[in-house]
Design an enzyme around this catalytic site. Structure first.
Site, PDB file in Angstrom:
ATOM      1  N   GLU A   1      -8.431 -12.134  -7.452  1.00 22.90           N
ATOM      2  CA  GLU A   1      -7.707 -10.863  -7.288  1.00 22.90           C
ATOM      3  C   GLU A   1      -6.486 -10.792  -8.202  1.00 22.90           C
ATOM      4  O   GLU A   1      -6.193  -9.735  -8.753  1.00 22.90           O
ATOM      5  CB  GLU A   1      -7.311 -10.687  -5.818  1.00 22.90           C
TER       6      GLU A   1
ATOM      7  N   ASN B   1      -1.785  -0.222   7.442  1.00 20.96           N
ATOM      8  CA  ASN B   1      -1.246  -1.536   7.805  1.00 20.96           C
ATOM      9  C   ASN B   1      -0.419  -2.176   6.680  1.00 20.96           C
ATOM     10  O   ASN B   1      -0.208  -3.375   6.641  1.00 20.96           O
ATOM     11  CB  ASN B   1      -2.360  -2.469   8.293  1.00 20.96           C
TER      12      ASN B   1
ATOM     13  N   TYR C   1     -12.476  -3.795  -2.809  1.00 21.02           N
ATOM     14  CA  TYR C   1     -12.957  -3.646  -1.424  1.00 21.02           C
ATOM     15  C   TYR C   1     -14.481  -3.661  -1.358  1.00 21.02           C
ATOM     16  O   TYR C   1     -15.080  -2.993  -0.527  1.00 21.02           O
ATOM     17  CB  TYR C   1     -12.402  -2.361  -0.811  1.00 21.02           C
TER      18      TYR C   1
ATOM     19  N   LYS D   1       0.833  -1.209   0.000  1.00 20.21           N
ATOM     20  CA  LYS D   1       0.000   0.000   0.000  1.00 20.21           C
ATOM     21  C   LYS D   1       0.870   1.263   0.000  1.00 20.21           C
ATOM     22  O   LYS D   1       2.098   1.178   0.201  1.00 20.21           O
ATOM     23  CB  LYS D   1      -0.920  -0.049   1.232  1.00 20.21           C
TER      24      LYS D   1
ATOM     25  N   HIS E   1      -1.896  -5.579   1.572  1.00 23.65           N
ATOM     26  CA  HIS E   1      -3.079  -6.403   1.344  1.00 23.65           C
ATOM     27  C   HIS E   1      -2.624  -7.806   0.960  1.00 23.65           C
ATOM     28  O   HIS E   1      -1.674  -7.961   0.194  1.00 23.65           O
ATOM     29  CB  HIS E   1      -3.939  -5.853   0.203  1.00 23.65           C
TER      30      HIS E   1
HETATM   31  N1  UDP Z   1      -9.775  -1.148   7.380  1.00 26.95           N
HETATM   32  C1  UDP Z   1      -9.877  -0.005   8.148  1.00 26.95           C
HETATM   33  N2  UDP Z   1     -10.675  -0.025   9.256  1.00 26.95           N
HETATM   34  C2  UDP Z   1     -11.380  -1.133   9.613  1.00 26.95           C
HETATM   35  C3  UDP Z   1     -11.295  -2.298   8.821  1.00 26.95           C
HETATM   36  C4  UDP Z   1     -10.480  -2.261   7.711  1.00 26.95           C
HETATM   37  O1  UDP Z   1      -9.233   1.011   7.848  1.00 26.95           O
HETATM   38  O2  UDP Z   1     -12.099  -1.100  10.627  1.00 26.95           O
HETATM   39  C5  UDP Z   1      -8.906  -1.140   6.210  1.00 26.95           C
HETATM   40  C6  UDP Z   1      -7.563  -1.769   6.538  1.00 26.95           C
HETATM   41  O3  UDP Z   1      -6.548  -1.033   5.889  1.00 26.95           O
HETATM   42  C7  UDP Z   1      -7.700  -3.153   5.948  1.00 26.95           C
HETATM   43  C8  UDP Z   1      -8.605  -2.914   4.738  1.00 26.95           C
HETATM   44  O4  UDP Z   1      -9.503  -1.902   5.164  1.00 26.95           O
HETATM   45  O5  UDP Z   1      -6.453  -3.695   5.583  1.00 26.95           O
HETATM   46  C9  UDP Z   1      -9.355  -4.141   4.276  1.00 26.95           C
HETATM   47  O6  UDP Z   1     -10.086  -4.688   5.345  1.00 26.95           O
HETATM   48  P1  UDP Z   1     -10.145  -6.253   5.585  1.00 26.95           P
HETATM   49  O7  UDP Z   1     -11.176  -6.508   6.635  1.00 26.95           O
HETATM   50  O8  UDP Z   1     -10.288  -6.972   4.287  1.00 26.95           O
HETATM   51  O9  UDP Z   1      -8.715  -6.557   6.272  1.00 26.95           O
HETATM   52  P2  UDP Z   1      -7.404  -7.292   5.712  1.00 26.95           P
HETATM   53  O10 UDP Z   1      -7.864  -8.434   4.837  1.00 26.95           O
HETATM   54  O11 UDP Z   1      -6.591  -6.261   4.968  1.00 26.95           O
HETATM   55  O12 UDP Z   1      -6.681  -7.776   6.942  1.00 26.95           O
HETATM   56 MG    MG Z   2      -9.197  -8.415   3.279  1.00 26.36          MG
END
Ligand code: UDP
Ligand code: MG
Length: 154
Positions: free
Chosen positions: A126, A112, A49, A9, A115
């Site tokens: 994806e 974080n 997303y 990211k 992805h």
């Molecule tokens: N995210 C966020 N706040 C939240 C949940 C998700 O900013 O409460 C963002 C975060 O950067 C995350 C991304 O949205 O990596 C995608 O969410 P997902 O639940 O798919 O998490 P991941 O698979 O990345 O762990």
């Molecule tokens: Mg995810």
């Protein structure tokens, strides 16, 4: 073999962590089958997303993901989707295990770094969403002899 999509990211690019993160995936023994830098647009992000599109924080995610170029990678390996999620760590870096990418290198939930696909099916979908067929490379990796047992590399 499973495939997984990785996005480094904007925070990974801006903080100079592209090499550090890529190195962790390489050292696991995974095969890199696609790699490029790109800018993400709203349409691609909405598709990617889709599960978050109704959340109040979605707009912020989209803005952030467009804030600088990202690095996208496709990796291949035996049951690699779950292995990579373990290396990446929990979504919230403050509760991600030490030793994981997020646990070691990040602190903000929306910052974080990375992805990673969350299922075998999503890995395929994806990779196909972010890469054209001609951008994915099939080749033999000589180290497979020392990375896998025969049935795992079949
Ligand atoms: N995210 C966020 N706040 C939240 C949940 C998700 O900013 O409460 C963002 C975060 O950067 C995350 C991304 O949205 O990596 C995608 O969410 P997902 O639940 O798919 O998490 P991941 O698979 O990345 O762990
Ligand atoms: Mg995810």
């Amino acid at each position: 073999m499973e495939r997984t999509l990785i996005i480094l990211k904007p925070d990974a690019v801006q903080r100079g962590l592209v090499g550090e993160i890529t190195s962790r995936l390489e050292r696991k023994g995974l095969k890199l089958i696609g790699l490029k830098m790109m800018r993400l647009d709203s349409a691609l992000l909405k598709a990617h997303y889709i599960h978050l599109i109704d959340k109040p924080f979605y707009k912020g995610i989209e803005e952030f993901m467009k804030s600088s170029p990202v690095v996208v990678m496709a990796w291949e390996g035996f049951e690699c989707v779950n292995s990579v999620r373990l290396i990446v760590g929990a979504t919230n870096p403050r509760i991600a295990d030490a030793g994981t990418i997020r646990g070691d290198l990040a602190i903000g939930q929306g910052r974080n770094l990375i992805h990673a696909s969350d299922s075998k099916e999503n890995g395929e979908t994806e990779v196909a969403r972010f890469f054209e067929d001609k951008e994915i490379f099939a080749y033999d990796k000589s180290e497979y002899l020392h990375v896998y047992e025969p049935y795992e590399r079949a």
